[in-house]
Design an enzyme around this catalytic site. Structure first.
Site, PDB file in Angstrom:
ATOM      1  N   ASP A  67       0.905  -1.239  -0.113  1.00  0.00           N
ATOM      2  CA  ASP A  67      -0.013  -0.035   0.087  1.00  0.00           C
ATOM      3  C   ASP A  67       0.763   1.435   0.097  1.00  0.00           C
ATOM      4  O   ASP A  67       2.190   1.012   0.213  1.00  0.00           O
ATOM      5  CB  ASP A  67      -0.905  -0.047   1.467  1.00  0.00           C
ATOM      6  CG  ASP A  67      -0.149  -0.095   2.464  1.00  0.00           C
ATOM      7  OD1 ASP A  67       0.999  -0.230   2.474  1.00  0.00           O
ATOM      8  OD2 ASP A  67      -0.752  -0.259   3.534  1.00  0.00           O
ATOM      9  N   ASN A 136      -7.947  -0.061  13.617  1.00  0.00           N
ATOM     10  CA  ASN A 136      -9.501  -0.057  13.054  1.00  0.00           C
ATOM     11  C   ASN A 136      -9.747  -1.390  12.377  1.00  0.00           C
ATOM     12  O   ASN A 136     -10.646  -1.418  11.718  1.00  0.00           O
ATOM     13  CB  ASN A 136      -9.754   1.248  12.341  1.00  0.00           C
ATOM     14  CG  ASN A 136      -8.980   1.420  11.264  1.00  0.00           C
ATOM     15  OD1 ASN A 136      -8.114   0.406  10.943  1.00  0.00           O
ATOM     16  ND2 ASN A 136      -9.057   2.449  10.533  1.00  0.00           N
ATOM     17  N   HIS A 138      -8.080  -2.073   9.651  1.00  0.00           N
ATOM     18  CA  HIS A 138      -7.765  -2.090   8.338  1.00  0.00           C
ATOM     19  C   HIS A 138      -6.436  -3.108   7.969  1.00  0.00           C
ATOM     20  O   HIS A 138      -5.771  -3.594   8.880  1.00  0.00           O
ATOM     21  CB  HIS A 138      -7.554  -0.769   7.714  1.00  0.00           C
ATOM     22  CG  HIS A 138      -6.214  -0.169   8.229  1.00  0.00           C
ATOM     23  ND1 HIS A 138      -5.823   1.135   8.201  1.00  0.00           N
ATOM     24  CD2 HIS A 138      -5.050  -0.549   8.607  1.00  0.00           C
ATOM     25  CE1 HIS A 138      -4.755   1.615   8.605  1.00  0.00           C
ATOM     26  NE2 HIS A 138      -3.920   0.488   8.951  1.00  0.00           N
ATOM     27  N   GLU A 143      -9.757  -0.158   4.416  1.00  0.00           N
ATOM     28  CA  GLU A 143     -10.196   0.607   5.516  1.00  0.00           C
ATOM     29  C   GLU A 143     -11.714  -0.039   5.814  1.00  0.00           C
ATOM     30  O   GLU A 143     -12.412  -0.691   4.978  1.00  0.00           O
ATOM     31  CB  GLU A 143     -10.566   2.286   5.420  1.00  0.00           C
ATOM     32  CG  GLU A 143      -9.273   2.635   5.107  1.00  0.00           C
ATOM     33  CD  GLU A 143      -8.497   3.081   6.291  1.00  0.00           C
ATOM     34  OE1 GLU A 143      -8.464   2.315   7.355  1.00  0.00           O
ATOM     35  OE2 GLU A 143      -7.925   3.958   6.476  1.00  0.00           O
TER      36      GLU A 143
HETATM   37  C1  GLP Z   1      -0.896   1.288   8.340  1.00  0.00           C
HETATM   38  C2  GLP Z   1      -0.664   0.347   7.050  1.00  0.00           C
HETATM   39  C3  GLP Z   1      -0.580  -0.918   6.976  1.00  0.00           C
HETATM   40  C4  GLP Z   1       0.018  -1.478   8.294  1.00  0.00           C
HETATM   41  C5  GLP Z   1      -1.044  -0.793   9.468  1.00  0.00           C
HETATM   42  C6  GLP Z   1      -0.769  -1.323  10.974  1.00  0.00           C
HETATM   43  O1  GLP Z   1      -1.615   2.321   8.060  1.00  0.00           O
HETATM   44  N1  GLP Z   1      -1.407   1.063   6.080  1.00  0.00           N
HETATM   45  O2  GLP Z   1      -0.169  -1.501   5.892  1.00  0.00           O
HETATM   46  O3  GLP Z   1      -0.159  -2.848   8.210  1.00  0.00           O
HETATM   47  O4  GLP Z   1      -1.440   0.204   9.141  1.00  0.00           O
HETATM   48  O5  GLP Z   1       0.314  -0.551  10.966  1.00  0.00           O
HETATM   49  P1  GLP Z   1       1.256  -0.784  12.436  1.00  0.00           P
HETATM   50  O6  GLP Z   1       2.150  -2.043  12.017  1.00  0.00           O
HETATM   51  O7  GLP Z   1       2.158   0.240  12.381  1.00  0.00           O
HETATM   52  O8  GLP Z   1       0.425  -0.945  13.515  1.00  0.00           O
END
Ligand code: GLP
Length: 244
Positions: A67, A136, A138, A143
């Site tokens: 992403d 959340n 995602h 989302e």
């Molecule tokens: C981010 C990214 C994701 C990621 C997720 C969890 O915003 N879009 O690809 O896996 O949220 O992030 P984190 O590992 O920093 O908690």
């Protein structure tokens, strides 16, 4: 979806690295897709160390970027492309032509989606994806509320995601959309590993594993995947009904 409580973040990262290495021993030219974010940093360190000890060879594998924040590019600290190249692709010695990522600064995001879909198809489909879970629920930038669309998607960011983005950029910057490999493409990977650590992820881990399967919690959609495994530390497993 299977859950493994690995106890510590280090052990969670090691187990994930072991799964990647095992797959690459069998299929050295597999297409992999790793999330950016904070969670997989320990996995990246483990894999880079394993490669230095010749326990895995990642240089023949292919990598699709999960992403990107729309509007951001490699010069933006905290963008997915910057994080992935500096933390993983470059230290792991992955050849540049084995990596395809979204260009968050492209004028035509729909075209970026189609180009990513074709690149994935041309490389035989994603064999293994390692995903983080947003607060959340995602997955990538799929989302809450995003339908199980086909292919790649451009999505308006959820308010939770916008607020949490500060941890990547060190300040609030105006981010409104994300571009992401969609849930159906991720779900079509034969192997899916979800990672979550820390007490703050405990509620979303519980919703992911034991809540209803709903696009309101995109990570819960992976309950339907026959081989998805959720690796956590003990803190993230703290709200599960039966600790294993
Ligand atoms: C981010 C990214 C994701 C990621 C997720 C969890 O915003 N879009 O690809 O896996 O949220 O992030 P984190 O590992 O920093 O908690």
């Amino acid at each position: 979806m299977k859950h493994v409580n690995c106890g510590t973040y280090r052990e969670m990262s090691r187990q994930a690295a072991g799964c990647v290495a095992e797959l690459l021993r069998e299929k050295p030219e597999a297409l992999l897709c790793f999330a950016a974010g904070t969670t997989p940093m320990g996995l990246f360190e483990e894999l880079i160390q394993m490669q230095a000890r010749a326990e895995v060879d990642m240089t023949r594998a292919w990598f699709a970027g999960l992403d990107e924040w729309v509007g951001l590019g490699p010069a933006d600290a905290g963008s997915c492309i910057q994080v992935m190249f500096d933390s993983f692709y470059t230290p792991a010695g992955i050849p540049r032509d084995h990596i395809h990522v979204f260009d968050g600064m492209a004028a035509d995001m729909t075209r970026e989606c189609r180009v990513m879909e074709k690149w994935i198809a041309d490389h035989g489909g994603i064999e293994l994806t390692v995903l983080g879970i947003g607060m959340n629920g995602h997955i990538g930038f799929n989302e809450p509320g995003v339908p199980e669309t086909r292919g790649c998607v451009v999505v308006d960011l959820d308010e939770v995601t916008k607020a949490i983005s500060v941890k990547y950029f060190g300040k609030q910057i105006p981010v409104h959309q994300g571009v992401s490999i969609g849930m159906d493409l991720l779900s079509s990977a034969p192997e899916v590993i979800l990672l979550a650590d820390g007490v703050k992820k405990a509620p979303i881990v519980a919703a992911t594993l034991s809540g209803p399967v709903t696009c309101r919690v995109p990570s819960s959609l992976l309950q339907k995947h026959p081989r998805a495994v959720l690796l956590t530390d003990a803190d993230a497993a703290g709200l599960l009904p039966n600790l294993d």
